[in-house]
Design a protein around this motif. Structure first.
Motif, short mmCIF file in Angstrom:
data_model
loop_
_atom_site.label_atom_id
_atom_site.label_comp_id
_atom_site.label_asym_id
_atom_site.label_seq_id
_atom_site.Cartn_x
_atom_site.Cartn_y
_atom_site.Cartn_z
N GLU A 144 -6.19 1.20 -3.67
CA GLU A 144 -4.73 1.30 -3.57
C GLU A 144 -4.28 2.76 -3.63
O GLU A 144 -3.45 3.21 -2.84
CB GLU A 144 -4.07 0.48 -4.67
CG GLU A 144 -4.21 -1.01 -4.46
CD GLU A 144 -3.77 -1.84 -5.65
OE1 GLU A 144 -3.52 -1.27 -6.75
OE2 GLU A 144 -3.69 -3.08 -5.49
N THR B 299 -5.23 4.77 -0.42
CA THR B 299 -4.38 4.53 0.74
C THR B 299 -2.96 5.06 0.56
O THR B 299 -2.24 5.22 1.54
CB THR B 299 -4.34 3.04 1.12
OG1 THR B 299 -3.78 2.29 0.04
CG2 THR B 299 -5.74 2.52 1.45
N SER C 79 -6.33 3.70 5.82
CA SER C 79 -6.26 2.28 5.52
C SER C 79 -7.65 1.78 5.16
O SER C 79 -8.65 2.43 5.44
CB SER C 79 -5.68 1.48 6.71
OG SER C 79 -6.45 1.69 7.86
N TRP D 27 -6.39 -6.25 4.19
CA TRP D 27 -6.14 -4.83 4.36
C TRP D 27 -5.53 -4.25 3.10
O TRP D 27 -4.82 -4.95 2.37
CB TRP D 27 -5.15 -4.58 5.51
CG TRP D 27 -5.71 -4.80 6.86
CD1 TRP D 27 -5.67 -5.96 7.57
CD2 TRP D 27 -6.38 -3.85 7.67
NE1 TRP D 27 -6.29 -5.78 8.78
CE2 TRP D 27 -6.74 -4.50 8.87
CE3 TRP D 27 -6.74 -2.51 7.50
CZ2 TRP D 27 -7.41 -3.85 9.90
CZ3 TRP D 27 -7.41 -1.87 8.53
CH2 TRP D 27 -7.74 -2.53 9.70
N ILE D 28 -5.76 -2.99 2.89
CA ILE D 28 -4.98 -2.23 1.92
C ILE D 28 -4.42 -1.05 2.69
O ILE D 28 -5.15 -0.27 3.31
CB ILE D 28 -5.81 -1.73 0.72
CG1 ILE D 28 -6.45 -2.91 -0.01
CG2 ILE D 28 -4.92 -0.93 -0.23
CD1 ILE D 28 -7.33 -2.51 -1.18
N ARG E 162 -10.15 -1.96 -6.88
CA ARG E 162 -8.84 -2.22 -6.28
C ARG E 162 -7.89 -1.06 -6.55
O ARG E 162 -7.19 -0.60 -5.64
CB ARG E 162 -8.25 -3.53 -6.82
CG ARG E 162 -6.88 -3.85 -6.22
CD ARG E 162 -6.26 -5.10 -6.83
NE ARG E 162 -6.29 -5.15 -8.28
CZ ARG E 162 -5.46 -4.49 -9.09
NH1 ARG E 162 -4.53 -3.71 -8.60
NH2 ARG E 162 -5.56 -4.62 -10.41
N GLN F 60 -0.72 -1.25 -0.70
CA GLN F 60 -0.41 -2.67 -0.72
C GLN F 60 -1.61 -3.49 -0.24
O GLN F 60 -2.14 -3.26 0.85
CB GLN F 60 0.80 -2.98 0.18
CG GLN F 60 2.05 -2.24 -0.25
CD GLN F 60 2.50 -2.63 -1.65
OE1 GLN F 60 2.62 -3.81 -1.96
NE2 GLN F 60 2.74 -1.63 -2.49
N LEU F 61 -2.01 -4.45 -1.05
CA LEU F 61 -3.15 -5.32 -0.74
C LEU F 61 -2.65 -6.61 -0.11
O LEU F 61 -1.83 -7.32 -0.70
CB LEU F 61 -3.91 -5.62 -2.04
CG LEU F 61 -5.07 -6.60 -1.97
CD1 LEU F 61 -6.19 -6.06 -1.09
CD2 LEU F 61 -5.58 -6.89 -3.37
#
Length: 136
Positions: free
Chosen positions: A73, A76, A83, A101-102, A69, A106-107
């Motif tokens: 993050e 992106t 993305s 989406w990330i 994660r 932002q997740l």
């Protein structure tokens, strides 16, 4: 001229397990990085006119592993041209249950989605990216 189809050409029944024989054993590089940092694999990626979508498929709607994660993050945040789409589904049948989406670090939450929804979103991305300015 190709239509972009890129099927897997490996026949496991004849040549053996692709993962065992051809997937890089990235765990061998673990000692290269500090702490618990490890290389991550990404299931698929596409570039259209300098805009990128990375795709990761999961078999559950649970949490993404913490290190992955953070990687997604930060990836992106590098550019508004990057993305990441996370699919929850079955890779063998390509059935899809949900996506998230990330973008810009932002997740999003999981949202219900079918395979057809994903195809529609990727078509929308491709059409949008084609009319955007290309990356320098």
């Amino acid at each position: 001229m190709s239509d972009g189809t890129n099927p897997m050409r490996w026949n496991c029944a004849i040549r053996g397990c692709f993962n065992q024989l051809r997937r890089p054993k990235i765990e061998h590089f673990a000692a290269c990085f500090p702490g618990r940092i490890a290389m991550s694999d990404i299931d698929a990626t596409v570039e259209v006119n300098g805009h990128f979508v990375f795709l990761e498929m999961k078999g559950h709607q649970g949490d993404i592993p913490r290190g992955q994660r953070i990687y997604f993050e930060r990836l992106t945040r590098l550019s508004a041209r990057i993305s990441l789409l996370i699919l929850c589904g079955d890779a063998e049948t390509m059935q899809c249950e949900a996506i998230r989406w990330i973008y810009n670090g932002q997740l999003s939450d999981w949202q219900p989605a079918t395979f057809e929804d994903v195809v529609g979103l990727l078509n929308k991305f491709a059409n949008w990216a084609q009319v955007q300015g290309a990356a320098a």
